[in-house]
Structures are given as C-alpha cells and as structure tokens.
Design a protein around this motif. Structure first.
Motif, mmCIF file in Angstrom:
data_model
loop_
_atom_site.group_PDB
_atom_site.id
_atom_site.type_symbol
_atom_site.label_atom_id
_atom_site.label_comp_id
_atom_site.label_asym_id
_atom_site.label_seq_id
_atom_site.Cartn_x
_atom_site.Cartn_y
_atom_site.Cartn_z
ATOM 1 N N TRP A 115 -8.948 7.843 -0.888
ATOM 2 C CA TRP A 115 -7.622 7.646 -1.530
ATOM 3 C C TRP A 115 -6.930 6.125 -1.078
ATOM 4 O O TRP A 115 -6.260 5.839 -1.835
ATOM 5 C CB TRP A 115 -6.566 8.636 -1.154
ATOM 6 C CG TRP A 115 -6.589 9.046 0.572
ATOM 7 C CD1 TRP A 115 -7.211 9.564 1.413
ATOM 8 C CD2 TRP A 115 -5.291 8.135 1.327
ATOM 9 N NE1 TRP A 115 -6.826 9.429 2.665
ATOM 10 C CE2 TRP A 115 -5.591 8.640 2.565
ATOM 11 C CE3 TRP A 115 -4.512 7.297 0.925
ATOM 12 C CZ2 TRP A 115 -4.759 8.402 3.612
ATOM 13 C CZ3 TRP A 115 -3.385 7.122 1.944
ATOM 14 C CH2 TRP A 115 -3.818 7.455 3.322
ATOM 15 N N GLN A 116 -7.110 5.638 -0.030
ATOM 16 C CA GLN A 116 -6.686 4.486 0.582
ATOM 17 C C GLN A 116 -7.205 3.402 -0.309
ATOM 18 O O GLN A 116 -6.543 2.109 -0.507
ATOM 19 C CB GLN A 116 -6.837 3.982 1.923
ATOM 20 C CG GLN A 116 -6.082 5.128 2.839
ATOM 21 C CD GLN A 116 -6.191 4.797 4.343
ATOM 22 O OE1 GLN A 116 -7.486 4.985 4.731
ATOM 23 N NE2 GLN A 116 -5.167 4.420 4.967
ATOM 24 N N ARG A 147 -2.696 -0.788 -3.151
ATOM 25 C CA ARG A 147 -2.528 -0.685 -1.552
ATOM 26 C C ARG A 147 -1.021 -0.928 -1.276
ATOM 27 O O ARG A 147 -0.655 -1.407 0.093
ATOM 28 C CB ARG A 147 -3.285 -1.997 -1.006
ATOM 29 C CG ARG A 147 -4.809 -1.939 -1.315
ATOM 30 C CD ARG A 147 -5.364 -2.996 -0.514
ATOM 31 N NE ARG A 147 -6.871 -2.962 -0.595
ATOM 32 C CZ ARG A 147 -7.866 -2.460 0.077
ATOM 33 N NH1 ARG A 147 -7.500 -1.665 1.211
ATOM 34 N NH2 ARG A 147 -9.080 -2.372 -0.146
ATOM 35 N N ALA A 148 0.017 -0.666 -2.324
ATOM 36 C CA ALA A 148 1.542 -1.109 -2.060
ATOM 37 C C ALA A 148 1.725 0.037 -0.895
ATOM 38 O O ALA A 148 1.276 1.079 -0.888
ATOM 39 C CB ALA A 148 2.173 -0.808 -3.062
ATOM 40 N N THR A 149 2.845 -0.289 0.154
ATOM 41 C CA THR A 149 3.106 0.536 1.110
ATOM 42 C C THR A 149 4.514 0.242 1.299
ATOM 43 O O THR A 149 4.922 -0.723 1.337
ATOM 44 C CB THR A 149 2.314 0.015 2.577
ATOM 45 O OG1 THR A 149 1.008 0.198 2.474
ATOM 46 C CG2 THR A 149 2.634 1.039 3.570
ATOM 47 N N ASN A 150 5.292 1.540 1.432
ATOM 48 C CA ASN A 150 6.556 1.362 1.637
ATOM 49 C C ASN A 150 6.979 1.356 3.233
ATOM 50 O O ASN A 150 6.514 2.435 3.849
ATOM 51 C CB ASN A 150 7.457 2.423 1.218
ATOM 52 C CG ASN A 150 8.903 2.505 1.191
ATOM 53 O OD1 ASN A 150 9.463 2.049 2.121
ATOM 54 N ND2 ASN A 150 9.483 2.771 0.091
ATOM 55 N N SER A 151 7.434 0.355 3.630
ATOM 56 C CA SER A 151 7.543 0.014 5.275
ATOM 57 C C SER A 151 8.482 1.093 5.683
ATOM 58 O O SER A 151 8.572 1.351 6.877
ATOM 59 C CB SER A 151 7.817 -1.215 5.534
ATOM 60 O OG SER A 151 8.853 -1.603 4.842
ATOM 61 N N GLN A 154 -15.608 -0.384 -5.789
ATOM 62 C CA GLN A 154 -15.513 -1.930 -5.471
ATOM 63 C C GLN A 154 -14.769 -2.220 -4.472
ATOM 64 O O GLN A 154 -13.868 -1.321 -3.959
ATOM 65 C CB GLN A 154 -14.927 -2.404 -7.103
ATOM 66 C CG GLN A 154 -15.844 -2.372 -8.276
ATOM 67 C CD GLN A 154 -14.734 -2.846 -9.325
ATOM 68 O OE1 GLN A 154 -15.065 -2.515 -10.326
ATOM 69 N NE2 GLN A 154 -13.865 -3.585 -9.127
ATOM 70 N N SER A 155 -14.982 -3.328 -4.031
ATOM 71 C CA SER A 155 -14.145 -3.836 -2.860
ATOM 72 C C SER A 155 -12.657 -4.365 -3.210
ATOM 73 O O SER A 155 -11.935 -3.995 -2.256
ATOM 74 C CB SER A 155 -14.677 -5.031 -2.045
ATOM 75 O OG SER A 155 -14.909 -6.268 -3.196
ATOM 76 N N SER A 156 -12.474 -4.632 -4.252
ATOM 77 C CA SER A 156 -10.945 -4.885 -4.926
ATOM 78 C C SER A 156 -11.092 -4.645 -6.218
ATOM 79 O O SER A 156 -12.151 -4.568 -6.964
ATOM 80 C CB SER A 156 -10.574 -6.340 -4.347
ATOM 81 O OG SER A 156 -11.353 -7.163 -5.031
ATOM 82 N N TYR A 162 2.594 5.540 -0.122
ATOM 83 C CA TYR A 162 1.428 4.714 -0.413
ATOM 84 C C TYR A 162 0.849 4.618 -1.678
ATOM 85 O O TYR A 162 0.886 5.786 -2.393
ATOM 86 C CB TYR A 162 0.413 4.830 0.829
ATOM 87 C CG TYR A 162 -0.809 3.886 0.870
ATOM 88 C CD1 TYR A 162 -0.636 2.655 1.376
ATOM 89 C CD2 TYR A 162 -1.927 4.418 0.110
ATOM 90 C CE1 TYR A 162 -1.926 2.000 1.385
ATOM 91 C CE2 TYR A 162 -3.264 3.481 0.155
ATOM 92 C CZ TYR A 162 -3.048 2.348 0.831
ATOM 93 O OH TYR A 162 -3.994 1.626 0.804
ATOM 94 N N GLY A 163 0.085 3.507 -2.185
ATOM 95 C CA GLY A 163 -0.694 3.658 -3.186
ATOM 96 C C GLY A 163 0.242 3.231 -4.695
ATOM 97 O O GLY A 163 1.386 2.932 -4.606
ATOM 98 N N LEU A 164 -0.453 3.587 -5.607
ATOM 99 C CA LEU A 164 -0.055 3.282 -7.051
ATOM 100 C C LEU A 164 1.107 4.215 -7.283
ATOM 101 O O LEU A 164 2.102 3.664 -7.915
ATOM 102 C CB LEU A 164 -1.220 3.490 -8.085
ATOM 103 C CG LEU A 164 -2.270 2.656 -8.155
ATOM 104 C CD1 LEU A 164 -3.432 3.218 -9.024
ATOM 105 C CD2 LEU A 164 -1.884 1.121 -8.490
#
Length: 234
Positions: A199-200, A172-176, A135-137, A181-183
């Motif tokens: 994976w992204q 899509r969580a990212t630690n700056s 899916q797209s989201s 990244y990810g779940l």
C-alpha cells in the motif's frame, strides 16, 4: 277538477246569477233589459258541472295524476342517468391515472435495472490492483491511467476530483499533522493494508482501497465527492 268541469261550473254560475237577477228585478217591479236571444245562446253553450258524469270526472283526475307521475319518473330517470354517466367518467379518469402511474413505475424500474446492469458490467471489467506491474516509481499520467482502469467510467471524474484535492495524485503524499497517507489520504495510512501489503508504494493498491472505501461509506465516488464539496473532507 278538470278544465271542462271548471268552465262548466263557471258558466253555470253566471247563468244562475243572471237568472236570479231577473227574478229579483221582477219582484221589485222593474224589468231588466235582458236579450232573450243572448240568454238562450249562452244557455245553449253552457255545460253545467252537473252534466258531466261522476265517472268521467274521476277519469280526468286520474289521467292528470298519471301524467304527473310519468313526468316525475322521466325526470328521475334523467337524473339517475346523468349521475351514472358522471360516476362512469370519474371512474374512467381514475383508471386512466392508475394505468399511467403503473406504466411510469414500470419504465422507471426497467431504466434502473438497465443502469444497474451496466454498472455491474462496468465493474466486472475493472482491473484489480495486482494486474499492474510493480514499478519503482510512477508518473501522474501512469497513476491516472491505472485509476481509469480500476474506477468505473461514470465514477472516475468524481474519484479524480477527490484525489486532486487530497494529494494532487502523489501516491507518497503524507500529512505531517494527521499522518494521512497516499492518493486518497487514508488515515491512518496503514488502513490500506487491507487492499495489499504494498500500500505504501503501489498506487494501484491505494486506488483499489480508496474506491472500496468510497463505495462502502458514501455509495460511490460521486457520493463521496458530494460530501466533500459540503465539508471539504470525506
């Protein structure tokens, strides 16, 4: 010396003393007051030691020794019997304890085998990441539904706890700062490529990779969660 021998000897001695006393009295010019009737009666009742044959004396002594030996043998037999009974009791207790431990070990083994079989069956029913339509989201509810189908039921809550803390189910969580990244906040996120090129963007791929990582490093998601509780990371 038997009881009869002792009595005979004592009476004979008394008789001899009385007789000697009488003789001494006569020699001294005095006549002792002796009751002839009593003296004769005493003499009649007296059994002198010399009157008992030597053979009978030996028999009496032998009988006494035999009785003592029999008594000692009986006591020894009783002691041996008691010791044997105590040894048998101790051995029986040891045998019972050994049998009980063997039964407990067998029961534990059977329970573990049953548990392992159930886990293998549960994992064999887990869907792979590729079985989910792309899916797209994805909503949080959809991602959690994926996770329930990929992660074994008995491990899902632990897996969910980690994802709650790491990304709040944002695939899509990212630690700056670190780039995780990810779940499950893989670091770096590109490590999840081993589970799939998507994976992204595919939560199922991230879930599959996260489950594999937790199983490999901590034995299970619950093992990973226990570590997380102590270190606030895994």
């Amino acid at each position: 010396m038997s009881r009869i021998s002792v009595r005979g000897f004592a009476v004979a001695s008394a008789t001899a003393v009385t007789t000697v006393g009488a003789v001494v009295g006569v020699a001294a010019g005095s006549t002792p007051a002796v009751d002839d009737n009593n003296f004769e009666a005493t003499a009649a009742d007296t059994t002198l030691l010399a009157d008992i044959p030597a053979g009978q004396q030996a028999q009496v002594q032998t009988a006494s020794l035999t009785q003592q030996a029999d008594a000692q043998a009986s006591a020894a037999d009783a002691t041996a019997k008691k010791s044997a009974e105590e040894s048998a009791r101790i051995q029986a207790a040891k045998d019972a304890k050994t049998k009980k431990q063997a039964a407990e070990d067998q029961l534990a083994k059977e329970r573990q085998e049953k548990k392992d079989k159930a886990e293998r069956a549960s994992r064999s029913e887990v869907r792979s990441a590729s079985s989910f339509a792309t899916q797209s989201s994805y909503t949080v509810a959809e991602i959690q539904a994926m996770a329930r189908q990929i992660v074994p039921a008995d491990q899902f809550q632990c897996f969910s706890n980690i994802v709650d803390h790491e990304s709040t189910w944002n695939y899509r969580a990212t630690n700056s700062t670190s780039g995780a990244y990810g779940l499950v906040q893989a670091y770096p996120g590109s490590k999840m490529a081993s589970a799939g090129a998507d994976w992204q963007t595919n939560p199922a791929t991230q879930i599959k990779w996260g489950l594999s990582y937790m199983n490999g490093r901590y034995g299970s998601p619950c093992g990973a969660w226990s570590f997380w509780l102590e270190h606030q990371s895994y």
